[in-house]
Design an enzyme around this catalytic site. Structure first.
Site, short mmCIF file in Angstrom:
data_model
loop_
_atom_site.label_atom_id
_atom_site.label_comp_id
_atom_site.label_asym_id
_atom_site.label_seq_id
_atom_site.Cartn_x
_atom_site.Cartn_y
_atom_site.Cartn_z
CB ILE A 110 5.21 -2.52 -3.27
CG1 ILE A 110 4.61 -3.86 -3.53
CG2 ILE A 110 4.98 -2.00 -1.89
CD1 ILE A 110 5.77 -4.93 -2.82
N PRO A 111 3.78 0.75 -3.80
CG PRO A 111 1.80 2.02 -3.37
CD PRO A 111 2.29 0.78 -3.66
CB CYS A 112 7.88 2.29 -1.29
SG CYS A 112 8.88 2.40 -2.76
CG HIS A 113 5.45 6.68 -4.74
ND1 HIS A 113 5.45 5.42 -5.38
CD2 HIS A 113 4.63 7.62 -5.17
CE1 HIS A 113 4.31 5.50 -6.03
NE2 HIS A 113 3.73 6.68 -6.07
NE ARG A 114 0.19 6.03 -4.74
CZ ARG A 114 -0.28 5.14 -5.30
NH1 ARG A 114 -0.66 4.21 -4.77
NH2 ARG A 114 -0.13 5.26 -6.63
#
Length: 153
Positions: A110-114
């Site tokens: 889950i690409p929370c860095h985006r």
DNA sequence: AACGTACACTTAT
DNA sequence: ATAAGTGTACGTT
């Protein structure tokens, strides 16, 4: 349940998983023995691998967090969305999106860095440098892909 | 079980 | 610059 770690820059990415299900991902300063799914290994090595397709229990349900996680998973490689945009999409508040990101059990998948702040990069645990590095890497890889694409035409 | 506080934010005073 | 709004988790009563 298998576990293992691979390198991303100065950090080690610990992954707990089995088959197509990833239970937990976390960043650490130390490594552990064991296997990591190929897609995650490729991603960390700077290949444009899509690692959003893994199964994760945190994505199911009508509660706010799963709805947020599903929306975040749709942000494409190399792109970003703000906390406010995600909040608007799932009908909640930006603050809550930040909370959900802070508690994301499977960063990268889950690409929370985006997810970034309206006026800056926003936060990241355990270190915002990881977020910067991830975004820089994705942007570079994407630019390279687009250049190759253009060269072929 | 209720209550207070702490957040990876944003928008409007 | 500060305040309000927001949903959840976690600690203290």
């Amino acid at each position: 349940m298998k576990s293992g770690s691979c390198r991303f820059g100065l950090w080690h990415v610990h992954v707990y998983w089995s088959g197509r299900t990833v239970q937990r991902v976390r960043f650490s300063t130390t490594g552990i023995d064991g296997e990591v799914p190929d897609a995650i290994k490729l991603f960390c090595a700077g290949r444009p691998a899509d690692i959003s397709a893994f199964d994760t229990s945190s994505l199911h349900g009508d509660e706010v967090y799963p709805r947020i996680y599903r929306a975040v998973r749709l942000i494409p490689y190399g792109h970003t969305a703000t906390y406010g945009e995600i909040a608007h999409r799932v009908k909640t508040s930006p603050r809550v999106v930040g909370q959900a990101m802070a508690r994301n059990p499977v960063p990268l998948v889950i690409p929370c860095h985006r997810v970034v702040a309206a006026d800056g990069i926003g936060g990241f645990s355990p270190a915002v440098e990881i977020k910067e590095a991830l975004l820089a890497m994705e942007k570079m890889v994407l630019r390279k892909l687009q250049l190759e694409m253009k060269a072929k035409q």
